[in-house]
Design a protein around this motif. Structure first.
Motif, mmCIF file in Angstrom:
data_model
loop_
_atom_site.group_PDB
_atom_site.id
_atom_site.type_symbol
_atom_site.label_atom_id
_atom_site.label_comp_id
_atom_site.label_asym_id
_atom_site.label_seq_id
_atom_site.Cartn_x
_atom_site.Cartn_y
_atom_site.Cartn_z
ATOM 1 N N GLU A 68 28.086 16.585 92.216
ATOM 2 C CA GLU A 68 27.490 17.917 92.195
ATOM 3 C C GLU A 68 27.462 18.520 90.788
ATOM 4 N N ILE A 130 37.429 24.466 91.124
ATOM 5 C CA ILE A 130 36.620 23.801 92.152
ATOM 6 C C ILE A 130 37.337 22.603 92.774
ATOM 7 N N HIS A 133 39.416 25.326 95.027
ATOM 8 C CA HIS A 133 38.480 26.356 95.480
ATOM 9 C C HIS A 133 39.160 27.725 95.505
ATOM 10 N N VAL A 234 34.089 29.460 101.357
ATOM 11 C CA VAL A 234 33.534 29.044 100.068
ATOM 12 C C VAL A 234 32.015 29.120 100.139
ATOM 13 N N GLN A 236 28.558 28.414 98.048
ATOM 14 C CA GLN A 236 28.046 27.634 96.920
ATOM 15 C C GLN A 236 26.531 27.758 96.844
ATOM 16 N N TYR A 237 26.031 27.852 95.635
ATOM 17 C CA TYR A 237 24.585 27.799 95.410
ATOM 18 C C TYR A 237 24.275 26.483 94.708
ATOM 19 N N LEU A 238 23.372 25.693 95.299
ATOM 20 C CA LEU A 238 23.012 24.388 94.744
ATOM 21 C C LEU A 238 21.499 24.277 94.605
ATOM 22 N N LEU A 243 25.570 21.716 91.815
ATOM 23 C CA LEU A 243 26.282 22.976 92.012
ATOM 24 C C LEU A 243 26.030 23.914 90.835
ATOM 25 N N ASP A 245 26.721 27.573 91.236
ATOM 26 C CA ASP A 245 27.697 28.670 91.290
ATOM 27 C C ASP A 245 28.512 28.537 92.567
ATOM 28 N N GLU A 246 29.702 29.134 92.521
ATOM 29 C CA GLU A 246 30.595 29.121 93.682
ATOM 30 C C GLU A 246 31.464 30.362 93.649
#
Length: 523
Positions: A68, A130, A133, A234, A236-238, A243, A245-246
């Motif tokens: 990721e 990460i 987390h 959690v 997450q933006y993928l 990946l 952002d989280e």
């Protein structure tokens, strides 16, 4: 443990070869991860060791992060062995575009936790561990911004073997996601919409499944997707599997969250019989409660709520009202335990027709409300109507202050004696249920009667935590217990007061001090 090939050609795909059958090989996976390359596992030799699943789980965690964040691990923004504040723990830095990743490898057998290396925070980014987390906040030490890292402990006897070591991984992300938990909802937004949002209950892993969502402003119900789960969520933006952002949101165990919701009723053409119009207005929601063995909800506390107009029953639903419903609807409860326990052979005993109906469950009350074209009030609606849109403690105009004499029973149990209320306004808790409407002087300015000191009144608000479900009751009751301090405290209660009723079973909910009244939407 440092592989210098990455300095020569960082974008080259390098794999560390490890043989599965000979011994535990966690160090092979850990050092491969630390150096930003994959693992090629030689499984040609026979055998399936009993430790392989545990080791594959570790490999899954390292592989997921490598995949990721692949562009970081193949970029030329690689700096090995950053200065650290501790020995036997090392940090590599991997910069790419707007994200920086730090891989950490430790041979400290007792584990490590502390400010480890220097970073450069700014207003447009944030730090996340990460591997574990967790959200991270750098702190300033001697003029430098330091970030905390931690690693797990491992058996000291594994030092020098192919199974030694532990890892961590920290990322500096651009701020893309924002989110919060509000009751039973996770609310979140994204400044980008090219990719997807993954929402995890607990840590992302190949053993877990995420809820996949569009990258836009939206909300999701916790109870609908995750049931009774409590802990970290959690987000997450993928984009195309990378990946970007989280963020981590925490639902503290034992936090009650409202799982009920309101539905609109039909709108009456004219004023319904024995109902009072409650005008629209703004309402600052303030509540009080007694001893909280089980936490009370705080999600709406102190909020300014816009209330739409609605109709509310002038009196609690009576036995005769409920009988009319039974005859017309032929209602049969799914659980008959204690249903109308005070009736005789399914009939109202003579003389109690105009008393509030009791020994009913939430399901019974909802069934009656549906039949009548009404619904149960929310706690906020009940309180707004009872307070007549004002910040009042009692329905009537209490001219002298009500005193509260506290009687501690245990460290967590206190009995409250309310003194200074006129007995002509309300039943003070004499243990005898009155017919509705016998205390007209106790009505509120809008003419709603029997709000306190009659029966505890069901609201539709149902809450769930990891351990319990309960309903909120309002108003107090005619019964003030004295034989045991562990009963629900009775007598008239302040309009802000709330009381839990545990959802154990319908039979448990049905008792001699709980009734209800209904509301109907006006627009």
């Amino acid at each position: 443990m440092l592989n210098l090939n990455k300095l020569i050609k960082p974008e080259f795909a390098i794999f560390r070869v490890a043989e599965l059958f000979k011994e535990k090989i966690k160090r092979e996976f850990a050092t491969a991860f630390f150096n930003g390359y994959g693992t090629e596992i030689n499984i040609m030799a026979p055998g399936q060791p009993d430790w392989v699943e545990e080791q594959y789980f570790f490999l899954g965690k390292t592989s997921r992060i490598l995949r990721e964040n692949t562009f970081n691990f193949t970029s030329r923004g690689y700096t090995p062995l950053l200065p650290t504040t501790a020995d036997n723990i090392w940090v590599n830095e991997w910069k790419a575009d707007e994200k920086t990743v730090y891989t950490i490898y430790s041979t400290i057998p007792q584990g490590y936790k502390g400010n480890l290396f220097e970073v450069k925070p700014d207003e447009k980014s944030h730090f996340v561990d990460i591997w574990y987390h967790e959200n991270l906040e750098p702190i300033q030490v001697n003029g430098k911004w330091m970030v905390e890292a931690k690693t797990d402990a491992f058996p000291e006897y594994e030092l020098g073997t192919n199974n030694e070591g532990a890892v961590d991984c920290i990322a500096q992300f651009p701020i893309i996601l924002e989110g919060k938990i509000d009751g039973d909802f996770i609310l979140f937004s994204s400044t980008r919409n090219k990719g997807e949002i993954r929402l995890w209950a607990g840590s992302p892993s190949y053993q877990n499944e995420a809820v996949i969502l569009e990258a836009k402003n939206q909300s999701i119900r916790i109870s609908e997707h995750f049931g009774r789960y409590e802990g970290d969520f959690v987000l997450q933006y993928l984009e195309e599997g990378i990946l970007k952002d989280e963020i981590i949101l925490n639902l503290k165990p034992g936090t009650p969250r409202r799982i009920s919701f309101s539905r609109k009723t039909g709108i009456p053409q004219e004023g319904p019989n024995q109902m009072v119009m409650v005008p629209s207005g703004k309402f600052e929601y303030k509540t009080t409660n007694g001893d909280a063995f089980i936490p009370y909800p705080k999600q709406d506390e102190g909020k300014l709520i816009d209330m739409e107009s609605f109709w509310m029953d002038q009196f609690p639903v009576t036995n005769s009202d409920f009988e009319e419903f039974l005859v017309a609807s032929r209602y049969q409860p799914t659980d008959p335990s204690n249903f109308l326990k005070h009736w005789e052979n399914g009939k109202i005993p003579k003389g109690i027709e105009n008393l509030p109906v009791i020994y009913v469950s939430l399901e019974d009350a909802k069934a009656y409300a549906d039949w009548a074209g009404k619904r149960l009030p929310t706690e906020a609606e009940w309180q707004y109507a009872a307070q007549a849109g004002e910040d009042r403690e009692w329905p009537w105009n209490q001219k002298t202050p009500v005193t509260r004499r506290l009687e501690p029973v245990t460290e967590t149990l206190t009995f409250v004696h309310l003194e200074g209320i006129d007995s002509t306004l309300v039943n003070l808790g004499n243990g005898k249920l009155d017919p509705v409407g016998v205390h007209p002087k106790g009505a509120n300015p809008w003419g709603i009667q029997d709000l306190v000191g009659s029966v505890w009144q069901l609201t539709q608000d149902e809450y769930q935590s990891g351990s319990h479900k309960y309903i909120i009751l309002k108003g107090g009751s005619y019964f003030k217990p004295s034989g045991s301090w562990w009963y629900v405290q009775g007598g008239p209660r302040e309009l802000t007061h709330r009381q839990q009723l545990l959802r154990v079973s319908q039979g448990f909910e049905r008792n001699a001090t709980v009734g209800f009244r209904c509301v109907m939407d006006a627009n």
